[in-house]
Design a protein around this motif. Structure first.
Motif: not given
Length: 74
Positions: A18-35
């Motif tokens: 969602n939009r909150s995952d976009i910060q300072d030109g970067t997508l911030l992701i935590t992968q489900n499978k590996t964490g």
């Protein structure tokens, strides 16, 4: 599927973007499978795609989840 292709992420991981995952030109992701926590720079085609997705959000039933728009190709 464009978003999955351009980020290299599993479709299941994209379902929670969602939009909150976009910060300072970067997508911030935590992968489900590996964490594993990832920072993906938003540049080039990915930047164009995300702008298009955000532009479409006004036409979606009020939700903020990017996957509703980003998983389908135009």
């Amino acid at each position: 599927m464009d978003l999955a292709y351009l980020t290299g992420q599993r479709p299941a991981d994209l379902l929670k973007f969602n939009r909150s995952d976009i910060q300072d030109g970067t997508l911030l992701i935590t992968q489900n499978k590996t964490g594993k926590k990832l920072h993906i720079n938003i540049v080039g085609e990915l930047g164009t795609l995300i702008e298009r997705i955000i532009g479409r959000q006004h036409n979606v039933m009020g939700g903020d989840a990017m996957c509703r728009m980003g998983m389908a190709s135009d």
